[in-house]
Structure formats: structure tokens, C-alpha cells
Enzyme design. Structure first.
Site, PDB file in Angstrom:
ATOM      1  N   HIS A  59      -0.991   3.093 -23.587  1.00  7.12           N
ATOM      2  CA  HIS A  59      -0.981   2.995 -25.043  1.00  7.12           C
ATOM      3  C   HIS A  59      -2.283   3.550 -25.646  1.00  7.12           C
ATOM      4  CE1 HIS A  59       0.066   0.764 -28.868  1.00  7.12           C
ATOM      5  NE2 HIS A  59      -1.237   0.929 -29.028  1.00  7.12           N
ATOM      6  N   GLU A  60      -3.410   3.029 -25.175  1.00  8.72           N
ATOM      7  CA  GLU A  60      -4.693   3.447 -25.758  1.00  8.72           C
ATOM      8  C   GLU A  60      -4.973   4.921 -25.507  1.00  8.72           C
ATOM      9  OE1 GLU A  60      -5.997   1.659 -27.898  1.00  8.72           O
ATOM     10  OE2 GLU A  60      -4.980  -0.205 -27.400  1.00  8.72           O
ATOM     11  N   HIS A  65      -3.351   6.993 -28.142  1.00  9.14           N
ATOM     12  CA  HIS A  65      -4.209   7.144 -29.325  1.00  9.14           C
ATOM     13  C   HIS A  65      -5.289   8.183 -29.057  1.00  9.14           C
ATOM     14  CE1 HIS A  65      -2.737   3.843 -31.682  1.00  9.14           C
ATOM     15  NE2 HIS A  65      -3.062   2.926 -30.816  1.00  9.14           N
ATOM     16  N   HIS A 112      -4.049  11.686 -29.079  1.00  8.77           N
ATOM     17  CA  HIS A 112      -3.721  12.087 -30.458  1.00  8.77           C
ATOM     18  C   HIS A 112      -5.009  12.538 -31.166  1.00  8.77           C
ATOM     19  CE1 HIS A 112      -1.234  11.005 -34.316  1.00  8.77           C
ATOM     20  NE2 HIS A 112      -1.597  12.256 -34.289  1.00  8.77           N
TER      21      HIS A 112
HETATM   22 ZN   LIG Z   1      -2.255   0.976 -30.909  1.00  8.21          ZN
END
Ligand SMILES: [Zn+2]
Length: 630
Positions: A414-415, A418, A421
Site C-alpha cells: 500500500h505505502e 503511494h 505515485h
Molecule cells: Zn494510504
């Protein structure tokens, strides 16, 4: 816009995992052994030491002089306008760098006073910065669209800032005359009051009781104690956790009600003086998200409710419980104790996202070995996880508190979603266009989580493992899609009442909330029974102080599911479309970027696709359970 940059600096990332649940810290690694340097981030890459930081900080002073010059001459010529916006961009970049270093340094050990001072200093720098540049927005607005357009036409290099300028001009109907704007800025500190009271009350003043659970286990039922015990295997334990925890909150029903009501009044006040139709319109206008998105989400969630209820029934069956209660929603549906080392987690994440191409995974691999991440819990380190993509010229940084369970692997994926991105946006956009909207912020992270889950499912060794991962996926949809949409519905409802001049107390919040809770969990359809006492849950959610924030978790997981299923279906075109979406950062309207990439969140399809996936999962789980019985 000045505001946006500042917010980006202050709130790094509101990851659901970090913000909604205070993570239980069990300190397993504390004192055992200090993690290898390779697993700690290298903040020296930003500033060699605190002195270097202070040197850079001094440059803010010079920046302020230039700001003053720009105030005098901003619109003299298009060249001057470009130079000034460029200068604004560079100062914001410096400030973001200063803030990132100070806050990450402080996060790695909050007990160190010196780090805290740096952080305070950075925050003071931001205040100076925003006050020095506060003329920018009103000046551009005063010049008006016609003049700015003609400047853009006569001087093509200004085009780099066209979106930035157009975003300022877009809000012209809601910006007040200068004197009134200045007055409003002066109320900012007062506006923070309800949130500060709430934070103090809930983090410092509530006297959380200690409870003895089975096996004589004594646990203080504060927020992290609750998160730890609400999923307890023994039913009496989790019921006790619920009863005691919500019982403690109940004593603060009046005061938390008063703070929330004050916060809502504040949203209403701002919407009103800025000439918005209502609070929701005002909030959505921030990132120019159509109202149709909010409405569509709630319509589709309500339409899909029977599917959520089917999940609860299945959960009851797997737990062997006939009279399902609200305290039965957290315990795992089956045992699965596989542990994953950090190296395994990295390896699995790389393999899971390899579908996005070598260029993507190469960057991630490089980040893994180049100390972009602070991986393990340490004494004094902040809990939770986040990614900081604000050191524009360098690379993103990731903070984790890695444990050896699947949830940690998933948080890592998940991290890094980010982080990637930010990496792609920063490499492809100027600083002012790189920062992606909050509306998009959870898409890349959730896509990575979904790709990881799919990889784990594909490589599951037996039906138990498969059941575990299918259950995980269902839980994601419950927690991030349905539950957040329920919060969004609550938020819309209570704001409407305030707009209609209705007074609200803690008791009325509880009454409104429990009705919603029962409807979402199917009490009238005999799915689950929820005690009145649990209606206090609204007080536990800090996001209600953030002015319509939570719906974006639900829309993000919806968009992420659409992208992930396209990617997994082997659609080559989607890979490039998706990567281009990430590369676009904040260079255009977030809703439109997603729509142009094929996911229109004002339409029913993406929501129905996600809900349909839940049915597919449950069909498979039921058939596995059926087979296992035979
Ligand atoms: Zn998040």
C-alpha cells in the site's frame, strides 16, 4: 494554490490504516535487536545534518524579500508573472523539503526535543511563507480571466502554470473582497478550536479503564487496547471490549457532541460566507469534484446493501454464530498464522506489481535497497505507516512499523503504491503540478494492495489459504467501501441538519448514528443485532472533523478495483493508461483524469463491478466450505 501546498506539507498521507485505527504496538522488536541500517531510512540524503537544514532555512528570509517584490510587480508583464510563480514554486519546494526532513526526523523518535524544535521552526516558516504570498490569489483574481488569458497567449512559457492559474480563477465566485479575506484568515486559529478540544479530550483526558480478559490478561482499554481486543477469538472477550470501551465513550457523549456540533457550525459558516449552496458543495469545490460522485456512491452502496448482508451471514456461519452481534465483525474468520519476513514482503510485492512493467519494479527495487524506508518499530517512533512524496528533487520516503503478519505485507504494498505515485508524478510534472488531489490519493496504494491479494490468491497452497485471502478481500470491501460510505452518509445527514438550523447534541448524534449502523448491518432483516450503547461510535471517528473526507476512501477503492481488474485481465492498453494517470499527478482535475482513464465515478458501473466481485468471492468461499464438509 497556497492552501494546497501547505496542506500537502502538513498532512503527509491520511492512510486509512494509520488514521482510523490506532495501531496496537506490541513492542515485539523493542530492545531485541536494533534494526540494520539497511532497514532505516537515510534522511542524510536530504540534509547532511541539522546545520545544513538551518542553512537552507535561512534562505526563507531571502525568499520573503522576493515575495515582497512580486507583490509590487506581479502583473506588470507576463514575464514577471511567470518569474513570480516560479519563485513561489521554488520556495514551496524548499519549505516542503525543510518540513519533510524535520517531521520525519521527529517521527523516528518523538522523544527527542531538538527534532521537535526543528519541526516547530518549519511550521513557523510555513506561516511566514503563506502570509508573504497571501497576495498571490487575490491579485490573480483581480486581474481576471481575460487578462490572464491574454498573458498566456502573448507569452507561451507561462503555459507551464496555466493549470495553477486557472485553478485560482475557477473559485472567483467564492472569494471575498480583500478586507474580508484578511478577516477570515485571522479566524483560522479560532476555527481550529473544536478539533483541538476533541484531540486533547480523546488522546489525553479520557480515563480508560483496565479490564481483565480471559487467561487473566489485563489490558487498558484505550484506543489501541480496543483495536487489539475487538477481534479477540473468545466471544466474551470481544463483547467485554465493546461494552467497556463504548461505555467509556458514553460518559463523554455530551462534550464530544458539543465539539462535533461546533465543528459542523464552522463548516456551515464558511460555506455560507463564501456563497456556497451548502457545506457539501463547498467542500467538493475544493478539488472541483462533481456532486454526482457523492450522490452516486451513496445510491450504489444502498443498492448493494444485500451483498454486504450476505457477507455478514457468511461470517456468522464461518464463526459458528447464529445470533450475530456487532462485536462479531472483527475476529478473523479462520486461523492463518503464516509469518512473513520483511525481505519476503518486498519480494512478494515486487512480484505482485510486476504486471506494471520493469520500469515500475526497477524503481521499487532501487528504493528497497537504497534506504527510502524506515521499516521496523523502534522505541519512540510514531505508530502507523505513511509515505512522504514531498522531497520533490530526491525520492519518496516510507515509514512503516513492520510486523511479520500478512497485514504488514499488505501495508508495505500500500505505502509503496503511494510512493510510486509520487515518484512518477514528481518525475513528470513541475512541483506545482505534481501534487495529486486527495480524491486520487488512495488509488495507487489500493491498486497495489489488490494486486498483492490477487498474487497471494493465485499462489495459495490449499483451500484454507485461499479462504483466508478471499476473506481478506471481502473485509477490505466492508471496511473501506461500505463502512466509509456509511460514514459519508452520516456526515451528509448531520451537516444537512445544521444547515437547516437544527441544534444537535451528543445524544442526537448517537440516535442518528445507531439508525444508520443498524440499516447498514441489516438489523431489521435479521442479519445482526446492535446494542444501543454502540451508537457512540461516531465520537471515535476523527475524520468527521475533516469536512467530508471519508467518501474518498470508498471512491478510491472503487476506482482501484476497476484498474486492478483491468490490469489482471491482461489488458495491455490499461497498463499504459494507468501509469499515465500516475504520471499526471495533479496536473488536471482529479475526477476528469480518472474518467479519461476509463473510470467514471459519477456512473454506476465501477461501483456495481466492485459489489459484483464480492458476490463472486462469496460464491467461491461457499463452494470451498461445502466441499470441505464432504
Ligand atoms: Zn494510504
Amino acid at each position: 494554490m497556497g492552501n494546497k501546498v501547505l496542506i500537502r506539507i502538513i498532512i503527509v498521507f491520511g492512510c486509512l490504516s494509520t488514521m482510523l485505527s490506532v495501531q496496537a504496538q506490541d513492542g515485539r522488536r523493542y530492545g531485541a535487536s536494533t534494526p540494520l541500517e539497511a532497514d532505516r531510512w537515510e534522511l542524510e540524503a536530504i540534509y547532511q545534518d541539522d546545520d545544513a537544514w538551518l542553512q537552507d532555512y535561512k534562505k526563507i528570509e531571502q525568499d520573503l524579500n522576493t515575495a515582497f517584490e512580486c507583490k509590487m510587480h506581479l502583473l506588470d508583464t507576463p514575464q514577471m508573472l511567470r518569474r513570480c510563480v516560479e519563485h513561489y514554486e521554488n520556495s514551496s519546494m524548499r519549505l516542503a523539503r525543510l518540513w519533510s526532513y524535520a517531521s520525519m526526523l521527529s517521527d523516528q523518535d518523538v522523544r527527542v526535543g531538538k527534532h521537535y524544535e526543528l519541526r516547530q521552526k518549519a511550521s513557523m516558516g510555513s506561516t511566514q511563507f503563506s502570509s508573504a504570498w497571501s497576495f498571490l490569489r487575490p491579485s490573480v483574481l483581480e486581474a481576471g480571466k481575460v487578462k490572464i488569458d491574454s498573458m498566456l497567449e502573448s507569452y507561451p512559457p507561462l503555459a507551464e502554470y496555466e493549470y495553477f492559474l486557472s485553478e485560482i480563477l475557477r473559485t472567483r465566485l467564492h472569494v471575498l473582497p480583500l478586507a474580508q479575506e484578511e478577516l477570515l484568515i485571522k479566524t483560522t486559529a479560532l476555527m481550529e478550536a473544536p478539533k483541538s478540544f476533541y484531540t486533547l479530550l480523546t488522546s489525553a483526558d479520557i480515563d480508560w479503564p483496565e479490564v481483565t480478559f480471559s487467561n487473566d490478561q489485563k489490558i487498558r482499554l484505550d484506543q489501541s487496547g480496543y483495536v487489539r481486543m475487538r477481534g479477540a477469538k473468545r466471544r466474551e472477550d470481544r463483547r467485554a471490549a465493546f461494552d467497556v470501551f463504548w461505555g467509556s465513550w458514553k460518559q463523554y457523549e455530551r462534550s464530544t457532541g458539543a465539539t462535533l456540533y461546533a465543528q459542523l457550525r464552522q463548516h456551515d459558516f464558511v460555506a455560507d460566507v463564501r456563497h456556497y449552496e451548502n457545506t457539501l458543495t463547498a467542500s467538493l469545490d475544493d478539488e472541483n469534484i462533481p456532486m454526482a460522485v457523492y450522490d452516486r456512491l451513496l445510491t450504489e452502496v444502498n443498492r448493494g446493501m444485500p451483498v454486504l448482508h450476505r457477507y455478514f451471514r457468511l461470517r456468522g456461519k464461518m464463526l459458528g454464530i447464529e445470533d450475530l452481534r456487532y462485536y462479531d465483525i472483527y475476529p478473523p474468520m479462520l486461523d492463518y498464522d503464516r509469518s512473513f519476513s520483511l525481505e519476503e514482503a518486498k519480494e512478494l510485492t515486487i512480484r505482485a506489481v510486476s504486471i506494471l512493467g520493469d520500469a515500475y519494479t526497477e524503481v521499487m527495487k532501487k528504493g528497497f535497497v537504497s534506504r527510502w524506508m524506515d521499516a521496523y518499530p523502534q522505541p519512540g517512533k510514531v505508530p502507523g505507516a505513511y509515505s512522504n512524496g514531498s522531497v520533490y528533487e530526491l525520492h519518496p520516503f516510507v515509514l512503516m512499523n513492520y510486523h511479520d503478519d500478512y497485514e504488514s505485507v499488505s501495508t508495505l504494498a500500500h505505502e509503496w503504491g503511494h510512493a510510486m505515485h509520487s515518484y512518477l508524478a514528481n518525475r513528470n510534472q513541475g512541483f506545482l503540478n505534481a501534487d495529486y488531489a486527495t480524491f486520487m490519493a488512495e488509488v495507487a496504494s489500493t491498486v497495489n494492495e489488490a494486486l498483492l491479494l490477487s498474487y497471494m490468491l493465485e499462489h495459495a497452497k490449499n483451500s484454507q489459504e485461499r479462504l483466508f485471502y478471499l476473506g481478506q478481500e471481502l473485509e477490505n470491501y466492508r471496511g473501506t467501501f461500505f463502512r466509509q460510505a456509511m460514514f459519508a452518509e452520516f456526515e451528509r445527514d448531520i451537516h444537512r441538519r445544521v444547515e437547516n438550523k437544527q441544534a444537535l447534541s451528543g445524544q442526537s448524534f448517537s440516535e442518528i448514528y445507531i439508525k444508520l449502523l443498524r440499516r447498514y448491518h441489516g438489523q431489521d432483516d435479521g442479519v445482526m443485532i446492535i446494542d444501543d450503547a454502540y451508537g457512540m461510535e461516531w465520537a471515535y471517528v476523527p475524520h468527521f472533523y475533516y469536512n467530508y473526507y471519508v467518501y474518498q476512501y470508498a471512491t478510491s477503492i472503487t476506482a482501484a478495483h476497476a484498474f486492478a481488474s483491468g490490469l489482471l485481465a491482461g489488458d495491455e492498453a490499461i497498463i499504459e493508461t494507468y501509469l499515465n494517470l500516475l504520471r499526471a499527478g495533479g496536473s488536471a482535475n482529479a475526477y476528469q483524469l480518472l474518467r479519461d482513464a476509463g473510470v467514471d465515478l459519477a456512473r454506476p458501473e465501477p461501483y456495481r463491478r466492485l459489489i459484483a466481485r464480492m458476490d463472486v468471492i462469496m460464491d467461491e468461499m461457499e463452494s470451498i466450505l461445502e466441499k470441505d464438509k464432504q
